[in-house]
Design an enzyme around this catalytic site. Structure first.
Site, PDB file in Angstrom:
ATOM      1  N   ASP A   1       0.828  -1.211   0.000  1.00 43.73           N
ATOM      2  CA  ASP A   1       0.000   0.000   0.000  1.00 43.73           C
ATOM      3  C   ASP A   1       0.861   1.258   0.000  1.00 43.73           C
ATOM      4  O   ASP A   1       2.009   1.254   0.466  1.00 43.73           O
ATOM      5  CB  ASP A   1      -0.906   0.024   1.230  1.00 43.73           C
ATOM      6  CG  ASP A   1      -1.948  -1.090   1.207  1.00 43.73           C
ATOM      7  OD1 ASP A   1      -2.187  -1.634   0.111  1.00 43.73           O
ATOM      8  OD2 ASP A   1      -2.506  -1.407   2.272  1.00 43.73           O
TER       9      ASP A   1
ATOM     10  N   ASP B   1       1.044   3.764   1.884  1.00 45.44           N
ATOM     11  CA  ASP B   1       0.918   4.429   3.178  1.00 45.44           C
ATOM     12  C   ASP B   1       2.125   4.075   4.027  1.00 45.44           C
ATOM     13  O   ASP B   1       3.078   3.433   3.559  1.00 45.44           O
ATOM     14  CB  ASP B   1      -0.389   4.031   3.879  1.00 45.44           C
ATOM     15  CG  ASP B   1      -0.503   2.516   4.084  1.00 45.44           C
ATOM     16  OD1 ASP B   1       0.513   1.802   3.913  1.00 45.44           O
ATOM     17  OD2 ASP B   1      -1.600   2.039   4.418  1.00 45.44           O
TER      18      ASP B   1
END
Length: 655
Positions: free
Chosen positions: A514, A516
C-alpha cells in the site's frame, strides 16, 4: 521482401559518430545513470592525477545551465603537437577513441580509465566541451561542439579552432566544462546527492586529497561541500560503522606492496568488527568500486580465514582436536574496505564491477598474511584480537544452530519443492525468464491479485504479517520466521552463502504494498531482507517495486487512474462533474482494477531497485533498520518535511 546484403550496406562510422549512434555501449544508458557516468569519466581522469601523486585538489561544479566543470591541479593534458596526427595532445584526447596516456605505465602507474575512451565519449555526447590547460606558466584553451547541419546530420565533438595559448598563469592543471546533449539524454540535470556521495567516497579512497563540490543551482548552505580525510580508509570504516557498535575502538589498518617496480600491486585494508551479524566488505581497484567482488576479495577472505585460525590455535582458543572455524565465522559483523592500486587491470564484463586478474588474489593473500599477524599478536592489541576470536566462536555456534534450523525447515516443509498451500499461487508456465513473483501486502490484496493476474506467468505470494527485520536477527531466527521462509521457498535460490542465482524461478520479483506508512515499512523490511541475504537479486536487476495508482477519476463511463498528485492535477484540469476516489490500500481494488492498473505489463509502472553506491546503501540500511534510535531520529528529522501539505485532497481542503 528479401534485401540483398552487399558491400554498400557496410557502414563506416568515422570519428566519434559510433558513440553517438550507440551511446549505451560506452556509458551504459541515456538515463540518469549514463548522464552521471559522463561526469565520472572526467572526474576519474583528475583522480588518476591524484592517485599517481600529481594533484592534491579536485573541484566539481554544477553550473546554473546544467553544464559541469571539473578542475584539478595536476600536470595538465599535454599541449604539444602529436607526431602522427599533427594536432595538439588535448585535441587527440578529446576527439580520438582509444587515445590517451594510460595504455602503458609510463604516464600513469595506476589508472581507473583503461580504455582511452572517456574524454572523447564525453565530447561526442555533449553540446559543448571547453578544456583549459595550465602548464609551464602558460594557459591554453580549446572548445568543441556538436551541431546539426542542413541535412540533419549530427557532427559530434568538432573543435571550433586548434588549441590556443590565451595568456600566462601561475596555475597548473586541467579544467574541463561540458554540457550533456539534451538530444541524447532523457535529462541533463545532475543529481546533487549522487555526485556528493561519489566525491566523498573518492576522498576516503585518496587520503589527504581535497574534493570540493559546488552546486550553483542551489542557494542554501550546502551549495559548497568539501571532503578531505587524512585517515583515508580508516575514516571510511569509521563512517560505515558510525551507527553500529564496534567491538574495538580503532579500525585495524595495514598496507603492503606485492612485487616490484611498475608491476607492483599496492594493497590497503581497513577493517573493524561490530556487534551485528552482517558482513560488509567493500572493494576498489584504482578507485573503481568492484561491487561484484573478484579475485582480490577472494584473496582477502581466504587469507583472513587462515590468519585468524592460525592465531586461534597459537593462543589456545582452538585445540588440536577442534575443527577450524569458517570464513563466515570470522567475517560476522565485519566491516572492511579493500583498496588496490595496480597496472593492467582486467575486469570481467563491460560494467567494471568484478576484478579478473589472478595476480591480485596472490597479492592480497601475501599482504594480509604478512601484515595482519603482527597486529593480532601485539600485546597492546590483546583485547582486539580476543574480541574477534570470541565473536567468531559464537558465530560458529550460531552457524551450527542455523544449519540445524535449515535442515529442520527442509524436513518440515520440503523447502526445495514446497507448494506453500494457502500462500503461494504459482504460475502455470515454467519459463523463469518471463515469470514474475508478486509479494503482496495482506490477504485481501493477495486475493484480488490472485484473481486478477495472468496465471500463465504471474505468481502471487501474500504476506499475512510484517516480515522480520533481519538487520537485528541472526540467520537461525530468520529461518524460523514464516514470512521469510515463504519468500525463500518461493524464490528457489537459497540465501546467504548458499545463494544460487541460476536457481531463481522468476525473472521479476515485485514488491506490491500500500501507498501508506505501513506499506513503506513493509517495502523497507523486504528490501533489507533481499539486501542482506540475496543481494545478487538486486545487483542483477531482478527486484522491483510495484506502483499502484493513488486515485481513480470517473466521469460517466470513462475511468482514469492517476499515480501521483501531479498526474491527478494534469488529468482533472478543465474537467467538471467527475468523481474522485483515493485508494487507501490495494485491498480496495477489485481484481479487474488491479490487473488494469498494477499487474498488466502493458499499463503498469514498476521501479527497479538498484545499488549505485554500495557503501552509502550499507550506511543507510544500518541507520534506518539498525538498533540505534538517535541517528535514525536525526536522519528522519533532517529529511522529512512534516509540515508539507502535498496531497490533492489536502490542497482542496486548504483552498
Amino acid at each position: 521482401m528479401q534485401h540483398n546484403y552487399t558491400v554498400d550496406d557496410i557502414r563506416v562510422m568515422e570519428g566519434l559518430e559510433a558513440v553517438r549512434v550507440r551511446p549505451g555501449m560506452y556509458i551504459g544508458s541515456t538515463g540518469s545513470r549514463g548522464l552521471h557516468h559522463m561526469l565520472w569519466e572526467i572526474v576519474d581522469n583528475a583522480v588518476d592525477e591524484a592517485a599517481n601523486g600529481y594533484a592534491s585538489e579536485i573541484s566539481v561544479t554544477i553550473n546554473k545551465d546544467n553544464s559541469v566543470t571539473v578542475e584539478d591541479n595536476g600536470r595538465g593534458i599535454p599541449v604539444g603537437i602529436h607526431e602522427k596526427l599533427h594536432i595538439s595532445g588535448v585535441e587527440v584526447v578529446y576527439t580520438q577513441l582509444h587515445a590517451g596516456g594510460k595504455f602503458d605505465n609510463e604516464a600513469y602507474g595506476y589508472s581507473g580509465g583503461l580504455h582511452g575512451v572517456g574524454a572523447s565519449v564525453v565530447n561526442a555526447l555533449s553540446e559543448f566541451v571547453e578544456v583549459e590547460v595550465a602548464t609551464a606558466g602558460k594557459l591554453y584553451r580549446i572548445r568543441f561542439r556538436s551541431y546539426e547541419d542542413s541535412d540533419g546530420k549530427i557532427h559530434s565533438g568538432v573543435a571550433d579552432a586548434p588549441l590556443e595559448e590565451i595568456g600566462r598563469t601561475r596555475r597548473q592543471g586541467t579544467k574541463v566544462t561540458f554540457l550533456p546533449d539534451k538530444r541524447v539524454f532523457e535529462t541533463v540535470e545532475m543529481n546533487n546527492e549522487v555526485v556528493a556521495k561519489r566525491l566523498r567516497e573518492l576522498a576516503y579512497l585518496n587520503k589527504g586529497v581535497l574534493f570540493r563540490f559546488t552546486d550553483l543551482r542551489r542557494r542554501d548552505e550546502d551549495r559548497t561541500r568539501e571532503y578531505k580525510y587524512e585517515g583515508g580508509l580508516v575514516d571510511f570504516v569509521t563512517y560505515l560503522n558510525a551507527d553500529k557498535t564496534p567491538l574495538y575502538q580503532e579500525p585495524i589498518y595495514f598496507r603492503g606492496i606485492y612485487g616490484t617496480g611498475k608491476e607492483g600491486i599496492i594493497v590497503e585494508v581497513a577493517m573493524q568488527h561490530n556487534d551485528g551479524y552482517a558482513e560488509s566488505v567493500f572493494s576498489y581497484v584504482n578507485n573503481i568500486p568492484t561491487t561484484e567482488g573478484g579475485t582480490h576479495e577472494t584473496g582477502f577472505k581466504s587469507a583472513l580465514t587462515k590468519v585468524m585460525n592460525d592465531y586461534c590455535r597459537r593462543v589456545g582458543i582452538l585445540k588440536d582436536k577442534d575443527a577450524s572455524l569458517s570464513g563466515e565465522d570470522f567475517r560476522e559483523g565485519l566491516t572492511a574496505v579493500l583498496s588496490l592500486k595496480m597496472s593492467s587491470i582486467q575486469f570481467e564484463g563491460q560494467t567494471k564491477t568484478k576484478l579478473g586478474n589472478t595476480e591480485a588474489r596472490t597479492a592480497v593473500e601475501s599482504v594480509v598474511t604478512d601484515e595482519l599477524p603482527p597486529i593480532l599478536e601485539n600485546l597492546k592489541n590483546a583485547d582486539l584480537s580476543n574480541a574477534i576470536a570470541d565473536k567468531a566462536v559464537k558465530a560458529a555456534r550460531a552457524r551450527e544452530a542455523a544449519r540445524k534450523a535449515k535442515s529442520m525447515a527442509r524436513e518440515k516443509s520440503k523447502l526445495e519443492n514446497a507448494p506453500l498451500v494457502g500462500k503461494l499461487s504459482s504460475c502455470t508456465g515454467r519459463n523463469a525468464e518471463i515469470n514474475e513473483l508478486f509479494i503482496v501486502e495482506g490477504d485481501s490484496a493477495g486475493g484480488s491479485a490472485k484473481q486478477g493476474r495472468d496465471r500463465r506467468f504471474q505468481a502471487i505470494l501474500p504476506l499475512r504479517g510484517k516480515p522480520l527485520n533481519v538487520e537485528k536477527r541472526r540467520l537461525e531466527q530468520v529461518l524460523e520466521n514464516d514470512e521469510c521462509r515463504s519468500i525463500i521457498t518461493a524464490l528457489g535460490t537459497g540465501i546467504g552463502e548458499d545463494f544460487e542465482l541460476k536457481n531463481l524461478k522468476y525473472n521479476k520479483v515485485i514488491i506490491l504494498s500500500d501507498a501508506d506508512q505501513d506499506g513503506a515499512h513493509i517495502r523497507a523490511l523486504l528490501l533489507t531482507f533481499f539486501y542482506r541475504y540475496t543481494r545478487e537479486l538486486i545487483t542483477s536487476g531482478h527486484v522491483y517495486m510495484g506502483m499502484p495508482p493513488l486515485y481513480k477519476v470517473q466521469k460517466g463511463k470513462e475511468v482514469f487512474y492517476a499515480y501521483d498528485d501531479a498526474e491527478l492535477n494534469k488529468l482533472t484540469k478543465g474537467i467538471k462533474g467527475y468523481t474522485l476516489q483515493r485508494y487507501k490500500g490495494l485491498g480496495e481494488m477489485n481484481p479487474e482494477q488491479l490487473w488494469e492498473t498494477t499487474l498488466n505489463p502493458e499499463n503498469r509502472s514498476l521501479v527497479q531497485v538498484t545499488i549505485d553506491d554500495a557503501a552509502y546503501v550499507e550506511h543507510l540500511v544500518t541507520l534506518l533498520m539498525g538498533d540505534k534510535v538517535a541517528p535514525r531520529k536525526e536522519y528522519i528529522t533532517e529529511h522529512a518535511d512534516f509540515n508539507k501539505v502535498d496531497t490533492f485532497e489536502e490542497r482542496i481542503k486548504t483552498e
